[in-house]
Design a protein around this motif. Structure first.
Motif, PDB file in Angstrom:
ATOM      1  N   PHE A  80       0.845  -1.184   0.000  1.00 19.52           N
ATOM      2  CA  PHE A  80       0.000   0.000   0.000  1.00 19.52           C
ATOM      3  C   PHE A  80       0.887   1.243   0.000  1.00 19.52           C
ATOM      4  O   PHE A  80       1.959   1.248   0.603  1.00 19.52           O
ATOM      5  N   SER A  81       0.437   2.305  -0.640  1.00 12.67           N
ATOM      6  CA  SER A  81       1.115   3.586  -0.486  1.00 12.67           C
ATOM      7  C   SER A  81       0.872   4.087   0.929  1.00 12.67           C
ATOM      8  O   SER A  81      -0.262   4.072   1.414  1.00 12.67           O
ATOM      9  N   LEU A  82       1.926   4.533   1.609  1.00 10.37           N
ATOM     10  CA  LEU A  82       1.812   4.957   3.008  1.00 10.37           C
ATOM     11  C   LEU A  82       1.603   6.462   3.166  1.00 10.37           C
ATOM     12  O   LEU A  82       1.387   6.933   4.278  1.00 10.37           O
ATOM     13  N   GLY A  83       1.662   7.218   2.058  1.00 15.62           N
ATOM     14  CA  GLY A  83       1.429   8.648   2.154  1.00 15.62           C
ATOM     15  C   GLY A  83       2.351   9.305   3.168  1.00 15.62           C
ATOM     16  O   GLY A  83       3.531   8.971   3.287  1.00 15.62           O
ATOM     17  N   LEU A 221       8.616  -2.763   3.257  1.00 17.96           N
ATOM     18  CA  LEU A 221       8.762  -1.306   3.327  1.00 17.96           C
ATOM     19  C   LEU A 221       9.786  -0.897   2.280  1.00 17.96           C
ATOM     20  O   LEU A 221      10.920  -1.381   2.285  1.00 17.96           O
ATOM     21  N   THR A 222       9.384  -0.009   1.365  1.00 18.82           N
ATOM     22  CA  THR A 222      10.277   0.349   0.270  1.00 18.82           C
ATOM     23  C   THR A 222      10.020   1.762  -0.227  1.00 18.82           C
ATOM     24  O   THR A 222       8.906   2.276  -0.112  1.00 18.82           O
ATOM     25  N   ALA A 223      11.061   2.368  -0.774  1.00 17.34           N
ATOM     26  CA  ALA A 223      10.934   3.671  -1.425  1.00 17.34           C
ATOM     27  C   ALA A 223      11.134   3.539  -2.928  1.00 17.34           C
ATOM     28  O   ALA A 223      11.224   4.538  -3.629  1.00 17.34           O
ATOM     29  N   GLU A 224      11.201   2.301  -3.416  1.00 15.68           N
ATOM     30  CA  GLU A 224      11.528   2.061  -4.819  1.00 15.68           C
ATOM     31  C   GLU A 224      10.349   1.448  -5.569  1.00 15.68           C
ATOM     32  O   GLU A 224       9.758   0.468  -5.128  1.00 15.68           O
ATOM     33  N   LEU A 264      11.081   8.783  -4.951  1.00 23.36           N
ATOM     34  CA  LEU A 264      11.637  10.097  -5.289  1.00 23.36           C
ATOM     35  C   LEU A 264      10.902  10.720  -6.470  1.00 23.36           C
ATOM     36  O   LEU A 264      10.453  10.000  -7.358  1.00 23.36           O
ATOM     37  N   PRO A 265      10.756  12.053  -6.478  1.00 26.22           N
ATOM     38  CA  PRO A 265      11.308  13.040  -5.546  1.00 26.22           C
ATOM     39  C   PRO A 265      10.377  13.384  -4.382  1.00 26.22           C
ATOM     40  O   PRO A 265      10.558  14.397  -3.724  1.00 26.22           O
ATOM     41  N   PHE A 266       9.409  12.518  -4.133  1.00 24.84           N
ATOM     42  CA  PHE A 266       8.347  12.856  -3.180  1.00 24.84           C
ATOM     43  C   PHE A 266       8.698  12.512  -1.730  1.00 24.84           C
ATOM     44  O   PHE A 266       8.213  11.535  -1.159  1.00 24.84           O
ATOM     45  N   GLY A 267       9.548  13.337  -1.144  1.00 29.18           N
ATOM     46  CA  GLY A 267       9.899  13.145   0.255  1.00 29.18           C
ATOM     47  C   GLY A 267       8.731  13.293   1.197  1.00 29.18           C
ATOM     48  O   GLY A 267       8.793  12.876   2.359  1.00 29.18           O
ATOM     49  N   ASP A 268       7.636  13.888   0.726  1.00 29.99           N
ATOM     50  CA  ASP A 268       6.443  14.062   1.558  1.00 29.99           C
ATOM     51  C   ASP A 268       5.610  12.788   1.633  1.00 29.99           C
ATOM     52  O   ASP A 268       4.688  12.696   2.444  1.00 29.99           O
ATOM     53  N   GLY A 269       5.900  11.807   0.807  1.00 27.76           N
ATOM     54  CA  GLY A 269       5.171  10.533   0.822  1.00 27.76           C
ATOM     55  C   GLY A 269       5.978   9.498   0.068  1.00 27.76           C
ATOM     56  O   GLY A 269       5.554   8.991  -0.966  1.00 27.76           O
ATOM     57  N   MET A 270       7.141   9.162   0.567  1.00 28.02           N
ATOM     58  CA  MET A 270       8.151   8.466  -0.219  1.00 28.02           C
ATOM     59  C   MET A 270       8.077   6.946  -0.152  1.00 28.02           C
ATOM     60  O   MET A 270       8.736   6.260  -0.937  1.00 28.02           O
ATOM     61  N   PHE A 271       7.253   6.388   0.752  1.00 23.07           N
ATOM     62  CA  PHE A 271       7.334   4.954   1.001  1.00 23.07           C
ATOM     63  C   PHE A 271       6.022   4.222   0.738  1.00 23.07           C
ATOM     64  O   PHE A 271       4.933   4.782   0.858  1.00 23.07           O
ATOM     65  N   ALA A 272       6.166   2.965   0.389  1.00 28.38           N
ATOM     66  CA  ALA A 272       5.054   2.028   0.300  1.00 28.38           C
ATOM     67  C   ALA A 272       5.402   0.837   1.170  1.00 28.38           C
ATOM     68  O   ALA A 272       6.577   0.588   1.472  1.00 28.38           O
ATOM     69  N   GLY A 273       4.385   0.087   1.572  1.00 26.14           N
ATOM     70  CA  GLY A 273       4.683  -1.073   2.400  1.00 26.14           C
ATOM     71  C   GLY A 273       3.444  -1.756   2.903  1.00 26.14           C
ATOM     72  O   GLY A 273       2.324  -1.487   2.473  1.00 26.14           O
ATOM     73  N   THR A 274       3.659  -2.650   3.841  1.00 25.75           N
ATOM     74  CA  THR A 274       2.582  -3.369   4.507  1.00 25.75           C
ATOM     75  C   THR A 274       2.390  -2.796   5.905  1.00 25.75           C
ATOM     76  O   THR A 274       3.245  -2.055   6.413  1.00 25.75           O
TER      77      THR A 274
END
Length: 381
Positions: A80-83, A221-224, A264-274
């Motif tokens: 899921f996108s974690l916003g 948990l990932t930023a990619e 990237l470049p969205f440091g305001d919502g950079m991660f997705a995960g469980t």
């Protein structure tokens, strides 16, 4: 990325002792019932929820569909996108770099990014982390608003770059003077981190290492954005008039994960995960404290003077919520049809995390989180 604050009426574990074996079955039953009822009350979104105590998952649940058409159920590995929940993760990484003397909290960021970024000769890392930088909202700026959903130039398949967003980053207003939540500030933060890391790929690599230190894998948990992540990614749904759902992942012709959902470049919502990934991160940060020194965690969680002046509790990408005699530390998030909510009772070593693929007028993840918290409190001593 759009932010949702911590829900105001939270109540959780009552007592710091380990849960006795005799309480296990009633606790599981109470949480299962609360989860099912809460999810049904907000339209049965795709959802994951997890409770972690002192590093161990003591309960988890999942329900609903990750994708409505063609139908695919939520599994424990659905991403899921974690916003804006990701702001806490990125801030913790930035603070790790201050411990290593790579960054300094009160040095103008021009030292790291040069003078071309608006306000860089005045704005500091501390201002970015505490939302006191004064940057106007980039998403509402005429030069960048057309690049996002609803705008004439929105293309979910085109990779975003900092250069594309830079025209919407305007001179900050009264930097350091007052607390005002700023997504733009965290986009600038990601740019700073990319620069000191040696580029975007290097930053992603360094973040992978940092997250492994939290006991989370790229699978949780990932930023990619990647093909592997795409195969496990839920679709985000926004609720419109009359309850109609819009699939954020298909409405605009995305061929993979929409490129504005995270990374990237969205440091305001950079991660997705469980939910498990988010909960394990908070546990490592606030309970086990293996990611940052105790003094750094204290700095991170202490409300800034500017936030206190506005009757808030926001520190550095995390805020404090007091419920009864208990205090919780965490963050929420909402963007692109996804909502998230995670918080830790640091005194009792308990973390609760909820992620969903539904976004509407109500805070879907926060609503489920609250019901679970109430059930947890009622089922424990």
């Amino acid at each position: 990325m759009i932010f949702r604050t911590l829900v105001p009426a939270l109540s959780l574990l009552a007592g710091g002792l380990a849960i006795p074996a005799s309480a296990q079955v009633p606790l599981q039953t109470a949480l299962d019932k609360a989860f099912a009822k809460a999810a049904a009350g907000v339209g049965d979104p795709g959802a994951q929820a997890v409770a972690v105590k002192d590093g161990k998952v003591i309960w988890s649940a999942k329900s609903g569909r990750a994708i409505n058409e063609p139908s695919a159920p939520v599994t424990g590995s659905t991403l899921f996108s974690l916003g804006s929940f990701g702001k806490t993760i990125l801030a913790a990484y930035a603070l790790r770099l201050t411990e290593k003397k790579v960054l300094a909290l009160d040095t103008p960021i021009s030292v790291y990014v040069g003078k071309k970024v608006a306000g860089s000769q005045v704005v500091t890392l501390r201002m970015l982390l505490t939302h006191t930088s004064g940057y106007p909202d980039m998403y509402a700026d005429p030069k960048t608003a057309p690049l996002f959903e609803g705008g004439k130039k929105y293309d979910p398949n085109r990779p975003y770059t900092f250069a594309m967003l830079a025209p919407g980053i305007r001179k900050p207003v009264n930097p350091g003077k007052r607390y005002e939540y700023s997504n733009t500030g965290f986009i600038v933060l990601a740019h700073v981190l990319s620069k000191v890391s040696g580029g975007g790929e290097a930053l992603e690599r360094d973040l992978r290492r940092f997250l492994r230190g939290a006991g989370t894998s790229a699978g949780h948990l990932t930023a990619e954005r990647s093909g592997r992540a795409f195969s496990r990614f839920a679709h985000g749904y926004t609720v419109g008039d009359g309850g109609a759902l819009t699939d954020f992942s298909t409405a605009h012709g995305a061929k993979a994960i929409p490129t504005d959902l995270y990374g990237l470049p969205f440091g305001d919502g950079m991660f997705a995960g469980t939910a498990t990934g988010g909960a394990r991160f908070l546990d490592a940060l606030f309970v086990d404290k293996r990611l940052l020194r105790a003094a750094t965690v204290k700095t991170m969680t202490t409300p800034s003077p500017q936030s206190r002046a506005a009757d808030g509790t926001y520190g550095m990408a995390t805020e404090r919520t007091k419920v009864g005699k208990r205090t919780w530390q965490g963050h929420g998030g909402a963007y692109g049809g996804f909502t998230s909510m995670g918080a830790t009772d640091r005194a009792r070593g308990v973390t609760l995390m909820v992620v969903t693929n539904r976004m509407g007028a109500a805070d879907v993840a926060g609503t489920i989180w609250t019901k679970l918290a109430q059930a947890y409190a009622s089922a424990t001593p």
